[in-house]
Design an enzyme around this catalytic site. Structure first.
Site, PDB file in Angstrom:
ATOM      1  N   PRO A 142       0.827  -1.217   0.000  1.00 56.75           N
ATOM      2  CA  PRO A 142       0.000   0.000   0.000  1.00 56.75           C
ATOM      3  C   PRO A 142       0.855   1.257   0.000  1.00 56.75           C
ATOM      4  O   PRO A 142       2.057   1.207   0.276  1.00 56.75           O
ATOM      5  CB  PRO A 142      -0.808  -0.136   1.297  1.00 56.75           C
ATOM      6  N   GLY A 178       2.745   4.620   1.084  1.00 55.23           N
ATOM      7  CA  GLY A 178       3.299   5.129   2.336  1.00 55.23           C
ATOM      8  C   GLY A 178       4.069   4.131   3.167  1.00 55.23           C
ATOM      9  O   GLY A 178       4.442   4.445   4.291  1.00 55.23           O
ATOM     10  N   SER A 188     -14.038 -13.402  -0.617  1.00 61.13           N
ATOM     11  CA  SER A 188     -13.658 -13.599   0.781  1.00 61.13           C
ATOM     12  C   SER A 188     -14.739 -13.154   1.772  1.00 61.13           C
ATOM     13  O   SER A 188     -14.605 -13.383   2.967  1.00 61.13           O
ATOM     14  CB  SER A 188     -12.352 -12.856   1.089  1.00 61.13           C
ATOM     15  N   LYS A 228      -5.341  -7.911   6.190  1.00 62.89           N
ATOM     16  CA  LYS A 228      -6.621  -7.980   6.892  1.00 62.89           C
ATOM     17  C   LYS A 228      -6.432  -8.046   8.401  1.00 62.89           C
ATOM     18  O   LYS A 228      -7.162  -7.399   9.171  1.00 62.89           O
ATOM     19  CB  LYS A 228      -7.409  -9.194   6.393  1.00 62.89           C
TER      20      LYS A 228
END
Length: 829
Positions: A343, A345, A711, A754
């Site tokens: 992701p 950053g 999912s 997650k």
């Protein structure tokens, strides 16, 4: 005797010159005092001021001094007339000037010599020479050569030819008139040929002058002259050839560069084709063919650099150190091709810079976001106007070495259109078996990229074509835990923002409580980019207080505005009178203000004062047990997140409605969940036809955001079951997993993201597929210790864990048995 320079005096010629040397002035005065005769001989080197006798030609001319005039600067201007040739016998210089004993020669004309024919030939050649020459007056010259004496004719012609000093001295030393005339005829032939050549060159250039300007004419003339002499523009082309030879190009590339250089020599300098060829040669010379950076292969040094620049990321650091270890053991290994996926950053781009720093290589970065033209990678062919090499070759030129660290940023954001597919062009660049002979369309020669350390970065993998993924070693960078974020903030972000805002170390102190609140309540992200932004926001507010207390606002007004006016700052005007003085006074007071300003301890309360109320609520307080609402886990491009899936029951005819901008796969998961519930209706305490008189509405909040993927299957099934059985779902449990119509729970992807999302949102109990248990290897220990994990294989286990109480099944009937446990032989039909 007087030595002269840069001139040869011939007999019968009137020649003016200036005398300035002391010895020459004395000799001239001595001659003027006696018979006005002086012996003039040319010196070998005109730059010598006081020549010795052996530095003067022995043959010269006895001359009469016709006139002399003393100038204001002490020099004497004289006019002499040559009388006859003479050769030096001896020279004395006792009186401050040369006195020479010379011998003259009398010549007899041989009656049998072809004097008349030779004289006629020389006269005709000289007339032709005068016509071609632009420096001689035709009538004057023709009158001058109308003499009967062959010797005088030879001297007159020789004196007026455009010859070098050595050639004129050669003529002076020929005493025999016939020999002198013969030599003059030879020289005239050469000079006439030169002038004819120059005339033809001028004619050629003038024809081109009609379609070009003056500069073009001058360039063409130089070009034509050099072409006739058999050599090109040596200064420029020789320089280019030296550079080509020294560039270290492969044999084929070198031959192509030399061939292009030869074409360039034949082209007019002002033509468009010459500009194209010159640009091409410049690009060939600009690309590094042999320059390499000496690599640092010290593992301890590299480890120290990586640790000082980044916190965590152990897998990445381990891979880089492995790469360096291989470089030490293998003399000429192939370049590595890594792909950092994670992701925004989390430090993908800065990690590439650290790798370059740790290995001592140059670093170049190419952003591929939005690139949709294949020519951006391979370049345009030279037939196009304004063609340039692709970004790969341009970046290599910028690096200046053939083994840089080359970062291909945002490789997942390339697109394609009618101009080609840039991702397909990258297949050759990122294939170690092919990139040693990468061919750019513009250069049109093979270029070796095998020593380049390629690092690609991406947020997601699914947008990268499979063949391109296959060529890269994918290393995933997941989001940071809160502890990791706090450590990164303390070690890197806070010191960086203090420096950027001019705040001293002791002015701002982030307490553990305040830093935790900043991470939890003001940022919610996988990386640390927003965290750094908020830390900078706090530091800027403290900086403003420092400047306000120091009077810095007035100093800034003074520095930017005009003269100080009484209404704006009368006190400062009275004391200093100028804006610079007032600004200097405020700046001088700044260190004292800084030292006296009390340190700001950033706590939760101070954060509220500086940044306003918290932007995110503590998720734990939100998670209440509710009917038909289940907390699920989702993977996004910016890390993981939690999603609440809601189900509502109403009267109807068995319709299943899904909202929340769900994708096809997610809608199919809802259908699979519904089929599972219908097949297990008896076990769930539902009648066989429960669905005939109701409608079920399934909704996933944040409806503007597209959602898809399998999912959420067990989450959907749990929400619908809760709504049908009127049993609440635990709000402190989150789940993820794919469901089948038989109630099996299948594995999912993005487990680490997650789990980090659940931890960020204060959820510490998870229901996960059994097959994902092996993926816990990548999960940080601090997360595993802080969370209670349940690994399940079927929906029955999920419902036991998720619902606040167990479902009461209906009494078993024969019909229910046939529905739920159909015999194996019936399944074959």
């Amino acid at each position: 005797m007087m030595p002269i320079r840069d001139v040869v005096i011939f007999p019968h010629m009137m020649t003016p010159f200036v005398v300035g040397r002391d010895s020459s002035v004395r000799a001239l005065e001595e001659a003027l005092a006696s018979d006005k005769k002086i012996f003039l001989a040319t010196q070998h080197d005109a730059s010598v001021d006081d020549p010795r006798p052996d530095e003067i030609f022995s043959t010269g001319t006895i001359a009469n001094i016709v006139q002399s005039l003393k100038l204001a600067d002490g020099n004497i201007k004289v006019l002499v007339e040559g009388v006859e040739r003479a050769r030096v016998v001896s020279v004395a210089s006792d009186e401050g000037f040369f006195r020479a004993t010379v011998r003259t020669f009398s010549t007899r004309m041989d009656a049998a010599a072809p004097v008349e024919q030779l004289t006629t030939r020389v006269t005709g050649l000289f007339e032709q020479y005068v016509k071609l020459s632009q420096n001689l007056n035709y009538e004057t010259m023709i009158a001058a050569i109308k003499v009967d004496d062959p010797g005088k004719l030879a001297d007159t012609v020789g004196a007026n030819l455009q010859l070098t000093i050595e050639e004129k001295q050669e003529l002076l030393e020929i005493f025999d008139p016939i020999d002198r005339l013969t030599r003059i005829a030879e020289m005239l032939d050469i000079e006439i040929e030169k002038l004819s050549m120059d005339r033809s060159i001028q004619g050629r250039v003038k024809r081109q002058m009609e379609r070009a300007q003056k500069e073009y004419y001058l360039n063409e003339k130089i070009k034509a002259i050099q072409k006739e002499l058999g050599r090109g523009e040596k200064s420029e082309y020789d320089e280019l050839k030296k550079k080509i030879d020294a560039a270290g190009m492969p044999k084929e590339t070198h031959e192509k560069a030399i061939s292009e250089l030869k074409k360039l020599e034949q082209m007019p300098p002002m033509s468009a084709e010459s500009t194209v060829s010159r640009n091409y040669i410049d690009w060939l010379l600009g690309v590094p063919w042999k320059n390499k950076t000496r690599e640092i292969r010290d593992l301890k040094y590299a480890h120290g650099i990586l640790e000082s620049d980044h916190y965590g990321l152990e897998k990445i650091k381990e891979r880089i150190l492995e790469f360096l270890a291989v470089r030490r053991l293998v003399n000429n290994p192939k370049g590595s091709i890594l792909c950092f996926v994670g992701p925004p950053g989390v430090g993908k781009t800065s990690l590439g810079m650290s790798i370059a720093k740790a290995t001592g290589r140059k670093f170049v970065r190419l952003s591929l976001g939005g690139v949709r033209d294949e020519a951006e990678i391979r370049g345009h062919r030279r037939t196009y106007i304004g063609a340039l090499p692709g970004q790969i070759i341009q970046s290599m030129k910028k690096a200046g070495t053939k083994n840089p660290v080359f970062m291909l940023d945002e490789i997942d954001k390339m697109s394609t259109d009618f101009r080609g597919d840039p991702s397909s062009a990258l297949l050759e660049v990122l294939d170690p078996a092919q990139n040693f002979m990468f061919q750019d369309h513009y250069l049109d020669v093979e270029y070796d990229l095998s020593e380049v350390f390629f690092i690609a970065t991406a947020n997601v993998l699914h947008t990268i074509p499979g063949p391109l993924q296959d060529r890269m070693e994918v290393i995933r960078l997941s989001g940071y835990t809160e502890l990791e974020k706090a450590e990164i903030a303390r070690k890197f972000l806070i010191p960086k923002q203090k420096d950027a805002t001019g705040i001293e170390e002791k002015q701002v102190e982030f307490t553990p409580e305040g830093l935790g609140a900043l991470i939890q309540s003001y940022t919610r992200e996988a990386g640390v980019r927003n965290l750094e932004r908020e830390i900078g926001n706090v530091c800027r507010k403290v900086a403003r207080k420092v400047v306000e207390l120091s009077g810095g606002e007035n100093a800034e007004d003074l520095a930017k505005g005009g003269e100080v006016i009484e209404e704006a700052a009368p006190a400062k005007k009275a004391k200093k009178g100028t804006k610079k003085a007032a600004a200097a006074e405020a700046d001088a007071a700044l260190p004292k203000i800084k030292s006296e300003l009390p340190a700001v301890a950033v706590t939760t309360q101070v954060l509220t004062e500086l940044l306003g109320p918290p932007r995110y609520r503590d998720s734990v307080t939100d998670k209440k047990n509710d009917i038909g609402a289940t907390v699920g886990l989702a993977w996004t491009e910016v890390g993981g997140s939690i999603l609440t899936t809601e189900a509502a029951i109403m009267e109807g005819r068995g319709k299943l409605t899904t909202t929340g901008k769900l994708g096809d796969v997610m809608q199919e998961s809802a259908q699979a969940a519904m089929s599972y519930i219908r097949s297990r209706s008896n076990s769930l305490g539902l009648s066989r036809d429960f669905y005939r008189h109701i409608d079920i509405h399934l909704h996933v909040p944040e409806g503007a955001i597209p959602k898809d993927g399998p999912s959420a299957g067990i989450t959907i099934a749990t929400s619908i079951t809760s709504a049908l059985t009127n049993i609440a779902v635990r709000g402190d449990v989150a789940m993820t997993g794919e469901i089948t119509v038989r109630g099996k729970v299948l594995p999912i992807g993005g487990l680490k993201e997650k789990m980090l999302a659940a931890h960020r949102n204060g959820i510490h109990e998870l229901v996960l597929p059994r097959d994902n248990e092996k993926d816990l290897y990548d999960i940080p220990e601090v997360i595993k210790k802080d969370m209670k994990l349940h690994f399940v294989e079927s929906m029955d286990e999920v419902l036991k864990l998720a619902l606040v109480r167990e479902v009461t099944p209906l009494p078993i009937t024969a019909a229910a048995v046939q529905t739920e446990t159909r015999p194996a032989e019936d399944m074959t039909h």
